[in-house]
Design a protein around this motif. Structure first.
Motif, PDB file in Angstrom:
ATOM      1  N   MET A   1      21.985  50.276  35.357  1.00  0.00           N
ATOM      2  CA  MET A   1      21.920  48.910  34.845  1.00  0.00           C
ATOM      3  C   MET A   1      20.487  48.491  34.543  1.00  0.00           C
ATOM      4  N   LEU A   2      19.533  49.097  35.231  1.00  0.00           N
ATOM      5  CA  LEU A   2      18.130  48.830  34.919  1.00  0.00           C
ATOM      6  C   LEU A   2      17.824  49.271  33.501  1.00  0.00           C
ATOM      7  N   ALA A   3      18.337  50.438  33.117  1.00  0.00           N
ATOM      8  CA  ALA A   3      18.151  50.922  31.754  1.00  0.00           C
ATOM      9  C   ALA A   3      18.902  50.041  30.755  1.00  0.00           C
ATOM     10  N   VAL A   4      20.106  49.587  31.129  1.00  0.00           N
ATOM     11  CA  VAL A   4      20.881  48.721  30.248  1.00  0.00           C
ATOM     12  C   VAL A   4      20.152  47.401  30.008  1.00  0.00           C
ATOM     13  N   ALA A   5      19.611  46.821  31.072  1.00  0.00           N
ATOM     14  CA  ALA A   5      18.882  45.564  30.931  1.00  0.00           C
ATOM     15  C   ALA A   5      17.653  45.738  30.048  1.00  0.00           C
ATOM     16  N   PHE A   6      16.962  46.863  30.195  1.00  0.00           N
ATOM     17  CA  PHE A   6      15.798  47.134  29.346  1.00  0.00           C
ATOM     18  C   PHE A   6      16.229  47.233  27.882  1.00  0.00           C
ATOM     19  N   CYS A   7      17.370  47.879  27.630  1.00  0.00           N
ATOM     20  CA  CYS A   7      17.869  47.982  26.259  1.00  0.00           C
ATOM     21  C   CYS A   7      18.226  46.611  25.696  1.00  0.00           C
ATOM     22  N   LEU A   8      18.729  45.719  26.545  1.00  0.00           N
ATOM     23  CA  LEU A   8      19.035  44.365  26.091  1.00  0.00           C
ATOM     24  C   LEU A   8      17.776  43.637  25.620  1.00  0.00           C
ATOM     25  N   LEU A   9      16.690  43.788  26.369  1.00  0.00           N
ATOM     26  CA  LEU A   9      15.435  43.164  25.960  1.00  0.00           C
ATOM     27  C   LEU A   9      14.912  43.788  24.665  1.00  0.00           C
ATOM     28  N   LEU A  10      15.063  45.114  24.538  1.00  0.00           N
ATOM     29  CA  LEU A  10      14.633  45.791  23.321  1.00  0.00           C
ATOM     30  C   LEU A  10      15.449  45.317  22.126  1.00  0.00           C
ATOM     31  N   MET A  11      16.754  45.165  22.324  1.00  0.00           N
ATOM     32  CA  MET A  11      17.614  44.669  21.242  1.00  0.00           C
ATOM     33  C   MET A  11      17.234  43.248  20.862  1.00  0.00           C
ATOM     34  N   LEU A  12      16.818  42.450  21.837  1.00  0.00           N
ATOM     35  CA  LEU A  12      16.396  41.084  21.543  1.00  0.00           C
ATOM     36  C   LEU A  12      15.189  41.070  20.623  1.00  0.00           C
ATOM     37  N   VAL A  13      14.209  41.933  20.910  1.00  0.00           N
ATOM     38  CA  VAL A  13      13.009  42.002  20.077  1.00  0.00           C
ATOM     39  C   VAL A  13      13.368  42.476  18.668  1.00  0.00           C
ATOM     40  N   ARG A  14      14.228  43.486  18.582  1.00  0.00           N
ATOM     41  CA  ARG A  14      14.618  43.995  17.260  1.00  0.00           C
ATOM     42  C   ARG A  14      15.435  42.962  16.480  1.00  0.00           C
ATOM     43  N   THR A  15      16.229  42.183  17.185  1.00  0.00           N
ATOM     44  CA  THR A  15      16.989  41.138  16.510  1.00  0.00           C
ATOM     45  C   THR A  15      16.064  40.074  15.938  1.00  0.00           C
ATOM     46  N   LEU A  16      15.036  39.723  16.695  1.00  0.00           N
ATOM     47  CA  LEU A  16      14.061  38.755  16.193  1.00  0.00           C
ATOM     48  C   LEU A  16      13.330  39.300  14.968  1.00  0.00           C
ATOM     49  N   LYS A  17      12.983  40.588  14.991  1.00  0.00           N
ATOM     50  CA  LYS A  17      12.329  41.189  13.830  1.00  0.00           C
ATOM     51  C   LYS A  17      13.272  41.195  12.630  1.00  0.00           C
ATOM     52  N   TRP A  18      14.545  41.508  12.881  1.00  0.00           N
ATOM     53  CA  TRP A  18      15.529  41.518  11.788  1.00  0.00           C
ATOM     54  C   TRP A  18      15.687  40.132  11.175  1.00  0.00           C
ATOM     55  N   ALA A  19      15.556  39.100  12.004  1.00  0.00           N
ATOM     56  CA  ALA A  19      15.677  37.721  11.526  1.00  0.00           C
ATOM     57  C   ALA A  19      14.363  37.193  10.954  1.00  0.00           C
ATOM     58  N   ASP A  20      13.383  38.083  10.768  1.00  0.00           N
ATOM     59  CA  ASP A  20      12.081  37.706  10.205  1.00  0.00           C
ATOM     60  C   ASP A  20      11.330  36.714  11.074  1.00  0.00           C
ATOM     61  N   VAL A  21      11.588  36.747  12.375  1.00  0.00           N
ATOM     62  CA  VAL A  21      10.816  35.935  13.314  1.00  0.00           C
ATOM     63  C   VAL A  21       9.559  36.712  13.700  1.00  0.00           C
ATOM     64  N   PRO A  22       8.371  36.122  13.608  1.00  0.00           N
ATOM     65  CA  PRO A  22       7.147  36.848  13.972  1.00  0.00           C
ATOM     66  C   PRO A  22       7.207  37.357  15.410  1.00  0.00           C
ATOM     67  N   VAL A  23       7.036  38.647  15.563  1.00  0.00           N
ATOM     68  CA  VAL A  23       7.131  39.272  16.874  1.00  0.00           C
ATOM     69  C   VAL A  23       5.880  40.088  17.198  1.00  0.00           C
ATOM     70  N   MET A  24       5.441  40.888  16.236  1.00  0.00           N
ATOM     71  CA  MET A  24       4.329  41.799  16.463  1.00  0.00           C
ATOM     72  C   MET A  24       3.003  41.085  16.267  1.00  0.00           C
ATOM     73  N   ALA A  25       2.015  41.497  17.059  1.00  0.00           N
ATOM     74  CA  ALA A  25       0.658  40.939  16.935  1.00  0.00           C
ATOM     75  C   ALA A  25       0.001  41.469  15.670  1.00  0.00           C
ATOM     76  N   PRO A  26      -0.952  40.717  15.081  1.00  0.00           N
ATOM     77  CA  PRO A  26      -1.602  41.170  13.844  1.00  0.00           C
ATOM     78  C   PRO A  26      -2.304  42.511  14.004  1.00  0.00           C
ATOM     79  N   ARG A  27      -2.973  42.733  15.155  1.00  0.00           N
ATOM     80  CA  ARG A  27      -3.680  44.002  15.346  1.00  0.00           C
ATOM     81  C   ARG A  27      -2.689  45.052  15.798  1.00  0.00           C
TER      82      ARG A  27
END
Length: 299
Positions: free
Chosen positions: A267-293
């Protein structure tokens, strides 16, 4: 008349020479030896108490955060720093005070502070500042006091039991709940026994921390991941509690207990994947996620 340049002047001054590494290992060894009982107790708690299992992940997280900042480490020369002995002295004072007052968190924390002082003495503050996320991970070596964990665990257990009862109802499985106890197939199971959310809470926070600072994310996204990591731990814990209770109701306690232990890390791995999916979902929605550098030299 200018003085002639010394031909035998060491060209590797400020580099990781064999002498500097030997001095560093000696200081670290002395710090561990001086607080040996505290470090041994930290390891003992980490192995025996699942709620302190994040201690076992600390070396790997530090290694990962240093790896992603390796370019910054190579570009920053180490330097002997007199702030190191001051940190060691402060750590020893806190360690001895914690032992005299029987305050375990100070006893452990002072030992970790001594270790940090030994590293600071050899590496220097500029280098440690470059890898400050890895330095902060040392705080996870200090086991969370039992009183603090119990204050968090009690409401979590009842919330988890209530959520598990709701899932059982959706699945059409008969279950009765009394507080944090679930009765399935005539077999009572305490949520504290089957799946205590605290057992993976701090481990997941550490994993989320490693992901947040091992990736060039915006500061706001990093804060969001750290804030949501306990929520992810509770959600995945609910996913784990349902099959665990079913196993306790149909199979021997040994089999159910084995599933419980293995599912905790899964479940630790599953929870980590959930957070990763959250970041990818934000990127897919064109929400700024990554730092400029793109480098993590100062991130």
């Amino acid at each position: 008349m200018p003085l002639p340049r010394l031909q035998n002047a060491p060209a590797d001054r400020g580099a990781w020479t064999l002498r500097r590494c030997a001095v560093g290992l000696t200081l670290v060894g002395l710090a561990v030896t001086a607080c040996y009982r505290a470090f041994a107790d930290i390891l003992y708690i980490a192995v025996r108490d699942e709620e302190a299992s994040q201690v076992l992940l600390v070396p790997f997280v530090i290694g990962w955060l240093c790896h992603v900042r390796w370019t910054a480490i190579q570009r920053t020369r180490p330097a002997y720093d007199f702030a190191g002995p001051a940190v060691i002295a402060a750590g020893l004072a806190v360690h001895l005070w914690g032992g005299a007052t029987n305050l375990q968190v100070a006893w452990h924390g002072g030992a970790v502070l001594c270790l940090l002082g030994a590293i600071t003495t050899v590496a220097g503050r500029p280098l440690l500042w470059r890898i400050w996320p890895a330095v902060l991970v040392l705080a996870f070596l200090v086991p969370v006091p039992g009183i603090f964990r119990q204050q968090l665990a009690m409401p979590l257990q009842e919330y988890t039991a209530a959520a598990a009862e709701f899932v059982f109802t959706l699945l059409g499985l008969g279950v009765e709940r009394s507080g944090n106890m679930l009765v399935y197939n005539g077999h009572p199971v305490m949520v504290a026994e089957a799946c205590n959310g605290m057992r993976m809470m701090f481990a997941l926070v550490l994993v989320a921390y490693a992901f947040a600072f091992g990736t060039p994310l915006l500061p706001s996204v990093r804060v969001m991941l750290l804030v949501l990591s306990p929520v992810a731990a509770v959600l995945t814990n609910i996913i784990r509690v349902v099959p665990t209770v079913i196993l306790y109701g149909h199979y021997p306690d040994v089999a159910a207990g084995l599933f419980h232990d293995l599912a905790g890390w899964a479940m630790l791995a599953v929870a980590f994947c959930l957070l990763l999916m959250l970041v990818r979902t934000l990127k897919w929605a064109d929400v700024p996620v990554m730092a400029p550098r793109t480098n993590l030299a100062t991130a």
